[in-house]
Design an enzyme around this catalytic site. Structure first.
Site, short mmCIF file in Angstrom:
data_model
loop_
_atom_site.label_atom_id
_atom_site.label_comp_id
_atom_site.label_asym_id
_atom_site.label_seq_id
_atom_site.Cartn_x
_atom_site.Cartn_y
_atom_site.Cartn_z
N ILE A 414 0.80 -1.20 -0.10
CA ILE A 414 -0.12 -0.02 0.02
C ILE A 414 0.66 1.27 -0.11
O ILE A 414 1.86 1.43 0.81
CB ILE A 414 -0.89 0.03 1.32
CG1 ILE A 414 -1.91 -1.17 1.30
CG2 ILE A 414 -1.82 1.31 1.21
CD1 ILE A 414 -2.61 -1.46 2.39
N HIS A 415 0.68 1.98 -1.04
CA HIS A 415 1.67 3.27 -1.07
C HIS A 415 0.75 4.61 -0.80
O HIS A 415 -0.24 4.72 -1.09
CB HIS A 415 2.16 3.29 -2.55
CG HIS A 415 3.05 4.29 -2.95
ND1 HIS A 415 4.35 4.28 -2.48
CD2 HIS A 415 3.00 5.43 -3.52
CE1 HIS A 415 4.95 5.33 -2.77
NE2 HIS A 415 4.42 6.18 -3.46
#
Length: 440
Positions: A414-415
């Site tokens: 998850i960025h």
């Protein structure tokens, strides 16, 4: 705490001695502190609240008044536990319990009133109490107790001059490379450390301050300094001395004083069980006590047969630089499998949160310990950085499913999060290459 009755043979099906995390979980499923034990009253909950207050104080340059809010929250949890017991039809008795025989418990109220209860099964969940170094003059008279590095961290964070005296190593029992990163970070942000020192005596001066004398184990010289408060964090002792265990024939470990239990939490007496910190060889962690208590209650109610799995239990140290881990340390992995049989993937990274606050990220580090051969099963995972517990909690699920290094690389991150860096770790210690993460 008592639940139900059994064909009229006993007063109750189960009597639980202890109102901490494990005892509450066991009683709701099937102390001189309030309900909730160490965790709720003087442990996990107030500790993390004060840790968060310290982070706010250091990041936003503010001082916060936290005592009232922490105490009010703790009281609300005490009351909540009492309501839940009533809802579950569990009778709560504010009494100090001890065994009379294998089916009888003697209770004494704070005012000295006595009563006896009989039960088919008895669960002991009295946990432990902080220890004082009683061989040190003045330690008991002038000292208080808490958790060393966590407490030192939030005290420094709210602006108090804090020194930690360490006899040998920091965070004993944890991965020592990670422990070094934690203490290095604390030193850089103002916590003082007196390494390789042992306390000799504590004296109260006419001014009211406390003078501590200690011996430097390297120089063999005595030194002293004055402090407003002396806090001891030298371990915990199980609450077994006054339980009357010998009357029922319950076996204890003579070295630790803890109760010897089997995989099913049973003691040497078949109908007496022990859960949580008081049990020999069990992790001294709230979630394990809660889980073990629930599973035991279900087994005693003949509703299930599952035993507690004590392998790969995740945990977090709430120091200013949080450290969380699951599985084996690098040292344990080497001992079990041999240095040549393991591969250690690692990375130094910079959390996005540290950029805005202009904080030093040189101790933000990830380490994944794997078997070198076969499917490269993950043996241990270690993380220092913000929200470490939140990161590791999710990855801990993978350990229950036999997670491997390829599984980790195939996970989409998850960025922009710090947890994302775990899915990209690819440099091995063996390679000697620079493990610093560059780019976003």
């Amino acid at each position: 705490m008592c639940a139900g009755s059994f064909l009229g043979l006993y007063d109750y099906d189960i009597v639980v001695i202890g109102g901490g995390s494990g005892g509450l979980a066991c009683s709701k499923e099937g102390t001189k502190w309030g309900l909730g034990g160490t965790c709720v009253n003087v442990g996990c909950i107030p500790k993390k609240l004060m840790h968060q207050a310290a982070l706010l104080a250091s990041w936003k340059r503010i001082r916060v008044t936290m005592a009232d809010r922490v105490q009010n929250h703790v009281k609300s949890l005490n009351w909540g536990h009492r309501v839940q017991l009533q809802d579950k039809k569990v009778k709560y008795l504010n009494m100090k319990g001890s065994l009379v025989d294998e089916h009888t418990v003697r209770g004494v109220t704070p005012k000295g009133k006595e009563m006896q209860l009989t039960a088919r099964d008895i669960v002991i969940a009295t946990g432990g109490r902080p220890k004082y170094p009683t061989h040190v003059p003045g330690a008991v008279e002038y000292g208080i107790t808490n958790v060393a590095l966590e407490c030192a961290g939030f005290l420094t964070g709210v602006g108090l001059d804090t020194t930690v005296m360490v006899r040998s190593i920091g965070l004993r029992g944890f991965d020592q490379q990670m422990a070094g990163l934690v203490t290095d970070y604390m030193e850089a942000y103002g916590t003082k450390f007196a390494w390789k020192c042992v306390p000799k005596k504590v004296e109260k001066l006419p001014s009211g301050t406390l003078q501590v004398t200690w011996t430097d184990m390297l120089s063999k010289r005595d030194e002293c300094d004055t402090f407003d408060t002396v806090l001891w964090a030298v371990g915990r002792a199980p609450e077994t001395q006054h339980l009357g265990l010998e009357k029922a024939g319950v076996q204890i470990n003579q070295e630790t004083g803890k109760i010897v239990v089997g995989p099913d939490e049973a003691t040497s007496v078949p109908n007496i069980y022990a859960i949580g910190d008081i049990s020999q060889g069990r992790p001294e962690l709230t979630p394990t006590a809660i889980k073990a208590g629930k599973l035991l209650a279900r087994r005693l109610a003949r509703q299930a047969s599952e035993f507690m799995n004590y392998d790969n239990v995740p945990t977090t140290v709430f120091t200013p630089l949080e450290y969380s881990c699951v599985g084996l340390s690098e040292q344990e992995a080497e001992l079990r499998h041999g240095k040549d049989a393991i591969e250690v993937f690692h990375a130094f990274y910079k959390p996005l949160e540290f950029t805005v606050a202009e904080r030093d990220a040189s101790q933000c580090y990830i380490k994944v310990v794997c078997l070198r051969g076969g499917d490269q099963r993950i043996l241990g995972m270690h993380f220092t950085g913000p929200n470490a517990g939140e990161v590791t909690q999710g990855f801990a699920l993978g350990f229950q499913c036999g997670a491997t290094y390829p599984h980790l690389l195939n996970t989409v991150g998850i960025h922009p999060t710090s947890a994302e860096e775990l899915t990209k770790v690819h440099i091995t210690k063996r390679s000697g290459l620079d493990a610093t993460v560059t780019g976003c």
